[in-house]
Scaffold this motif. Structure first.
Motif, PDB file in Angstrom:
ATOM      1  N   GLN A 113     -19.895  63.271-118.006  1.00 28.60           N
ATOM      2  CA  GLN A 113     -19.413  62.224-117.112  1.00 28.60           C
ATOM      3  C   GLN A 113     -20.434  61.097-116.984  1.00 28.60           C
ATOM      4  N   GLY A 114     -21.721  61.437-117.030  1.00 30.37           N
ATOM      5  CA  GLY A 114     -22.749  60.416-116.965  1.00 30.37           C
ATOM      6  C   GLY A 114     -22.837  59.597-118.242  1.00 30.37           C
ATOM      7  N   VAL A 115     -22.747  60.247-119.384  1.00 31.44           N
ATOM      8  CA  VAL A 115     -22.853  59.539-120.660  1.00 31.44           C
ATOM      9  C   VAL A 115     -21.635  58.654-120.898  1.00 31.44           C
ATOM     10  N   ALA A 116     -20.457  59.191-120.622  1.00 32.24           N
ATOM     11  CA  ALA A 116     -19.222  58.442-120.872  1.00 32.24           C
ATOM     12  C   ALA A 116     -18.907  57.448-119.758  1.00 32.24           C
ATOM     13  N   ARG A 117     -19.667  57.500-118.654  1.00 33.22           N
ATOM     14  CA  ARG A 117     -19.372  56.673-117.481  1.00 33.22           C
ATOM     15  C   ARG A 117     -17.897  56.794-117.104  1.00 33.22           C
ATOM     16  N   ASN A 118     -17.412  58.025-117.163  1.00 30.91           N
ATOM     17  CA  ASN A 118     -16.005  58.325-116.897  1.00 30.91           C
ATOM     18  C   ASN A 118     -15.944  59.582-116.045  1.00 30.91           C
ATOM     19  N   TYR A 167     -19.952  61.963-132.758  1.00 32.48           N
ATOM     20  CA  TYR A 167     -21.001  60.971-132.540  1.00 32.48           C
ATOM     21  C   TYR A 167     -21.120  60.039-133.746  1.00 32.48           C
ATOM     22  N   GLY A 168     -20.938  60.575-134.967  1.00 37.27           N
ATOM     23  CA  GLY A 168     -20.996  59.730-136.148  1.00 37.27           C
ATOM     24  C   GLY A 168     -19.885  58.712-136.183  1.00 37.27           C
ATOM     25  N   VAL A 169     -18.665  59.151-135.879  1.00 42.72           N
ATOM     26  CA  VAL A 169     -17.534  58.224-135.870  1.00 42.72           C
ATOM     27  C   VAL A 169     -17.680  57.220-134.733  1.00 42.72           C
ATOM     28  N   GLY A 170     -18.116  57.702-133.565  1.00 45.35           N
ATOM     29  CA  GLY A 170     -18.268  56.805-132.426  1.00 45.35           C
ATOM     30  C   GLY A 170     -19.391  55.805-132.586  1.00 45.35           C
ATOM     31  N   SER A 171     -20.328  56.060-133.504  1.00 50.01           N
ATOM     32  CA  SER A 171     -21.453  55.139-133.718  1.00 50.01           C
ATOM     33  C   SER A 171     -21.137  54.029-134.698  1.00 50.01           C
ATOM     34  N   LEU A 172     -19.984  54.125-135.358  1.00 48.23           N
ATOM     35  CA  LEU A 172     -19.641  53.101-136.328  1.00 48.23           C
ATOM     36  C   LEU A 172     -19.379  51.772-135.622  1.00 48.23           C
ATOM     37  N   GLY A 173     -19.733  50.717-136.271  1.00 46.14           N
ATOM     38  CA  GLY A 173     -19.504  49.401-135.685  1.00 46.14           C
ATOM     39  C   GLY A 173     -20.768  48.765-135.147  1.00 46.14           C
ATOM     40  N   ARG A 174     -20.633  47.548-134.672  1.00 42.40           N
ATOM     41  CA  ARG A 174     -21.790  46.766-134.257  1.00 42.40           C
ATOM     42  C   ARG A 174     -22.417  47.270-132.971  1.00 42.40           C
ATOM     43  N   ASP A 175     -21.603  47.745-132.020  1.00 41.06           N
ATOM     44  CA  ASP A 175     -22.116  48.119-130.707  1.00 41.06           C
ATOM     45  C   ASP A 175     -22.657  49.533-130.646  1.00 41.06           C
ATOM     46  N   GLY A 176     -22.498  50.319-131.704  1.00 41.18           N
ATOM     47  CA  GLY A 176     -22.991  51.687-131.690  1.00 41.18           C
ATOM     48  C   GLY A 176     -22.067  52.611-130.914  1.00 41.18           C
ATOM     49  N   ALA A 177     -22.649  53.711-130.407  1.00 37.74           N
ATOM     50  CA  ALA A 177     -21.863  54.754-129.744  1.00 37.74           C
ATOM     51  C   ALA A 177     -21.589  54.384-128.294  1.00 37.74           C
ATOM     52  N   THR A 178     -20.552  53.584-128.082  1.00 38.30           N
ATOM     53  CA  THR A 178     -20.169  53.204-126.726  1.00 38.30           C
ATOM     54  C   THR A 178     -19.328  54.320-126.099  1.00 38.30           C
ATOM     55  N   PRO A 179     -19.245  54.380-124.765  1.00 40.22           N
ATOM     56  CA  PRO A 179     -18.443  55.424-124.113  1.00 40.22           C
ATOM     57  C   PRO A 179     -16.991  55.441-124.556  1.00 40.22           C
ATOM     58  N   PRO A 246     -32.719  61.114-114.579  1.00 35.36           N
ATOM     59  CA  PRO A 246     -33.054  59.686-114.548  1.00 35.36           C
ATOM     60  C   PRO A 246     -32.358  58.883-115.638  1.00 35.36           C
ATOM     61  N   GLN A 247     -32.249  59.432-116.846  1.00 41.62           N
ATOM     62  CA  GLN A 247     -31.571  58.719-117.925  1.00 41.62           C
ATOM     63  C   GLN A 247     -30.087  58.517-117.607  1.00 41.62           C
ATOM     64  N   LEU A 248     -29.436  59.518-117.038  1.00 43.04           N
ATOM     65  CA  LEU A 248     -28.023  59.378-116.691  1.00 43.04           C
ATOM     66  C   LEU A 248     -27.829  58.376-115.561  1.00 43.04           C
ATOM     67  N   ASN A 249     -28.761  58.338-114.620  1.00 39.72           N
ATOM     68  CA  ASN A 249     -28.692  57.314-113.580  1.00 39.72           C
ATOM     69  C   ASN A 249     -28.739  55.916-114.177  1.00 39.72           C
ATOM     70  N   ALA A 250     -29.617  55.732-115.154  1.00 37.62           N
ATOM     71  CA  ALA A 250     -29.727  54.414-115.788  1.00 37.62           C
ATOM     72  C   ALA A 250     -28.477  54.096-116.604  1.00 37.62           C
ATOM     73  N   LEU A 251     -27.958  55.075-117.353  1.00 36.33           N
ATOM     74  CA  LEU A 251     -26.765  54.830-118.164  1.00 36.33           C
ATOM     75  C   LEU A 251     -25.554  54.510-117.304  1.00 36.33           C
ATOM     76  N   SER A 252     -25.481  55.080-116.109  1.00 41.19           N
ATOM     77  CA  SER A 252     -24.333  54.824-115.244  1.00 41.19           C
ATOM     78  C   SER A 252     -24.299  53.388-114.745  1.00 41.19           C
ATOM     79  N   LEU A 253     -25.414  52.669-114.851  1.00 43.04           N
ATOM     80  CA  LEU A 253     -25.459  51.259-114.456  1.00 43.04           C
ATOM     81  C   LEU A 253     -24.987  50.321-115.553  1.00 43.04           C
ATOM     82  N   GLY A 254     -24.750  50.851-116.760  1.00 42.86           N
ATOM     83  CA  GLY A 254     -24.368  50.009-117.882  1.00 42.86           C
ATOM     84  C   GLY A 254     -25.498  49.914-118.890  1.00 42.86           C
TER      85      GLY A 254
END
Length: 366
Positions: A113-118, A167-179, A246-254
């Motif tokens: 939930q923290g990584v996906a911000r969902n 993770y490999g499929v989600g990392s494709l593209g310019r923005d990388g592995a977005t949620p 701490p990393q999940l707290n930061a990721l939840s901010l965008g």
């Protein structure tokens, strides 16, 4: 006004606190220093609930074993006594399996939930359960393995392969592995692997008969060999998950704010995916794919802790085993002398609280 006066000297970012140590809850939220004694007391209450659930799991269930047999089996065992033998060989292993599985699924759900911000994300979003399932059914069908202690490594391998693929499929593209891309890749992978699993089962009746009991999720018949094999993966995953607060707290901010706070977004997501793979892969191999635990427990924890993952994670690690053990006890008591598998009971027990939680919008906002 000078800094010595104790007031703020600069503007606060609208997306996060002025002091990163305060957590996303802000200076008045439960994640602040002023709220820590209350949160610490809440952890003690959660620990007490877990101890009570462990005792109930050992004391109640099918079989002729009284409460006194539990004490004697733990402190003055006599293997010639039938009641103590039931406690040691049946109830202790399934209680330990419930503790391990619950802690793993609760932490995996909170991390996802923290990584996906969902707030509706769960371990299945990365296709971990589907990967473990297709690997297990392949081991049963092609290699003839029938014991969970035999195919646990296939479950872990399948979970790892699914995580890498998503993770490999989600990392494709310019923005990388977005949620969003991770969620879409996980959903597609789950659908594909689920179809493969179903196709294998429909072509072999013996595989279907073996796999259907594992698929529904159960703690029964888990021996010490299986638990010792899964323990290292779950232990490492628990340590990594608790350190990700701490990393999940930061990721939840965008992503932008997380980078501004000095976080390596890509590395944090990769470490989180590896943690979920270890936790959910081992838990799925031990007890089968149990739903709702990784989804509803972080919600319950967030209701008390606020959005600070430094507290959500330990609360989830304590409350999820309580849900698993209580569900297992209910399943043993309502169908005596048989039992209802824990995966069925968790779906029933977790559905109503989850509907209540998601309808209260402020509780599902990250």
């Amino acid at each position: 006004m000078s800094a010595r006066s104790g007031t703020e000297t600069g503007p606060r970012s609208p997306g996060g606190p002025a002091d990163p140590t305060e957590g996303p809850a802000g200076p008045a939220g439960p994640g602040t220093r002023r709220g820590r004694p209350l949160l610490g007391a809440g952890l003690l209450v959660a620990l007490g609930l877990l101890v009570a659930a462990v005792w109930a799991s050992l004391a109640f269930g099918s079989g002729d074993a009284a409460t006194g047999d539990v004490l004697r089996a733990l402190f003055d065992r006599d293997l010639s006594d039938k009641g103590q033998l039931i406690v040691l060989e049946e109830r202790v292993p399934r209680t330990v399996a419930g503790l391990m599985t619950g802690a793993a699924l609760g932490l995996a759900g909170a991390v996802m939930q923290g990584v996906a911000r969902n707030p509706l994300a769960d371990p299945g979003i990365l296709g971990v359960n589907a990967g473990a399932s297709v690997a297990v059914v392949t081991a049963i069908g092609l290699l003839g393995l029938g014991s969970p202690s035999d195919y646990i490594w296939f479950g872990l391998l399948g979970a790892f392969a699914a995580t890498v693929l998503v993770y490999g499929v989600g990392s494709l593209g310019r923005d990388g592995a977005t949620p969003v891309k991770l969620a879409l890749a996980g959903a597609a992978t789950t659908a594909i692997l689920g179809s493969v699993t179903t196709a294998i089962m429909l072509t072999d009746r013996q595989v279907f008969d073996r796999f259907r009991f594992w698929k529904v999720g159960s703690l029964a018949g888990r021996d010490a060999t299986l638990l010792w094999q899964a323990l290292p993966c779950i232990a490492v995953g628990v340590v990594l998950a608790l350190a990700l607060g701490p990393q999940l707290n930061a990721l939840s901010l965008g992503d932008d704010l997380a980078r501004a706070l000095g976080q390596r977004v890509g590395a944090a997501r990769l470490l989180s995916a590896a943690t979920v793979m270890l936790l959910c892969g081992a838990a799925t191999a031990v007890a089968g794919p149990i739903g709702f635990v990784g989804l509803v427990v972080p919600h319950a924890a967030r209701m008390f802790t606020g959005p600070d993952y430094r507290w959500i994670l330990p609360y989830s690690a304590l409350l999820a085993p309580v849900l698993i053990l209580v569900s297992d006890i209910v399943g043993r008591l309502i169908a005596r002398p048989g039992e209802v598998q824990v995966g069925i009971v968790t779906a029933v027990v977790g559905a109503v609280p989850f509907v209540i939680l998601v309808r209260r919008r402020r509780l599902v906002e990250l």
